[in-house]
Design a protein around this motif. Structure first.
Motif, mmCIF file in Angstrom:
data_model
loop_
_atom_site.group_PDB
_atom_site.id
_atom_site.type_symbol
_atom_site.label_atom_id
_atom_site.label_comp_id
_atom_site.label_asym_id
_atom_site.label_seq_id
_atom_site.Cartn_x
_atom_site.Cartn_y
_atom_site.Cartn_z
ATOM 1 N N VAL A 164 0.841 -1.199 0.000
ATOM 2 C CA VAL A 164 0.000 0.000 0.000
ATOM 3 C C VAL A 164 0.876 1.247 0.000
ATOM 4 N N PRO A 165 0.747 2.100 -1.026
ATOM 5 C CA PRO A 165 1.546 3.333 -1.057
ATOM 6 C C PRO A 165 1.087 4.317 0.021
ATOM 7 N N LYS A 166 1.919 5.321 0.268
ATOM 8 C CA LYS A 166 1.572 6.405 1.176
ATOM 9 C C LYS A 166 0.890 7.504 0.371
ATOM 10 N N TYR A 167 -0.377 7.774 0.675
ATOM 11 C CA TYR A 167 -1.122 8.807 -0.033
ATOM 12 C C TYR A 167 -1.102 10.102 0.766
ATOM 13 N N ASN A 168 -0.961 11.239 0.065
ATOM 14 C CA ASN A 168 -0.998 12.526 0.751
ATOM 15 C C ASN A 168 -2.442 12.984 0.949
ATOM 16 N N ALA A 169 -2.627 14.152 1.568
ATOM 17 C CA ALA A 169 -3.968 14.630 1.916
ATOM 18 C C ALA A 169 -4.838 14.821 0.674
ATOM 19 N N TRP A 170 -4.263 15.384 -0.391
ATOM 20 C CA TRP A 170 -5.025 15.601 -1.621
ATOM 21 C C TRP A 170 -5.428 14.266 -2.254
#
Length: 245
Positions: free
Chosen positions: A101-107
């Motif tokens: 699972v990648p790290k997603y930012n707030a946007w």
């Protein structure tokens, strides 16, 4: 165990093949993106299948021709590291599906929320938001997938059936994400917006400005925005589940 090695990038291809084969064996099937096929052959490898915009179907048909066994899916555009390979290798013998699972930012999380609503509305089940670029599928799950569609591997599954490896923010995490490109579906809301704008200019030129007129055009712009979001969700779904782009 069968390794489905999706060649969507030639960068460091020999190192990536060696890294996987040294840990998971030499039973590798190369599924190569069409524009890279001839170049890939110069490295001395054989293309088991070639895809353009139908990666999941191509893999599905390839697996149908072979004996059912555990499957490891890897896309060569994903940056590998010793830590990721060691973590992944330590978890694939649990009998569960192993996702990265990648790290997603707030946007991205905000966009994912809207996208997941789209997926749940159509399919009654959410997206796992795992990367399609590195995944272990036990033979029992592969059997289920081949009775429906291999793309279904990206849907959300019960926590008891899945083990997730979470990536830290950085280049590797970004390489694990699927990037969308401009699509013909994007043209529809763009054309609609231009048409609405032209109609607004004409109305301002020939009619008296009123609350009803302004409200009508604001509503039209909002509807066009919703249309754009829906088509963007479709493009993202196709990229994650079907095309592998």
């Amino acid at each position: 165990m069968k390794i489905i090695f999706v060649v969507d990038s030639i960068s460091d291809i020999n190192k990536k093949v060696d890294a996987l084969s040294s840990r998971f064996g030499n039973n590798i099937c190369f599924v190569v993106k069409a524009p890279l096929a001839e170049l890939f052959k110069t490295f001395g490898y054989t293309c088991n299948a070639i895809y353009s915009n139908n990666l999941s179907l191509t893999i599905h048909m390839l697996l149908l021709k072979a004996e059912i066994e555990d499957v490891l899916v890897y896309y060569s555009s994903l940056i590998l590291s010793e830590k990721l390979l060691n973590d992944f290798a330590s978890k694939i013998y649990s009998g569960k599906i192993v996702n990265v699972v990648p790290k997603y930012n707030a946007w991205e999380n905000m966009c994912n929320s809207a996208y997941d609503t789209y997926v749940k509305t159509i399919f009654k089940i959410g997206d796992s938001f795992a990367s399609p670029k590195l995944q272990f599928l036990p033979a029992s799950f592969v059997t289920e997938l081949l009775t429906s569609h291999f793309a279904n591997r990206m849907f959300s599954l019960p926590a008891s059936a899945v083990t997730n490896i979470y990536l830290d923010k950085g280049e590797q995490s970004n390489s694990a994400k699927i990037k969308t490109k401009f699509s013909k579906f994007h043209l529809i809301p763009i054309i609609a917006m231009l048409t609405i704008t032209l109609a607004l200019i004409m109305c301002l030129a020939f009619f008296k400005v009123s609350f009803a007129l302004v409200f009508a055009f604001v509503l039209l712009y909002l509807l066009d925005l919703i249309l754009f979001i829906i088509f963007q969700c479709k493009v993202y779904f196709d990229a994650r589940f079907l095309k592998g782009t």
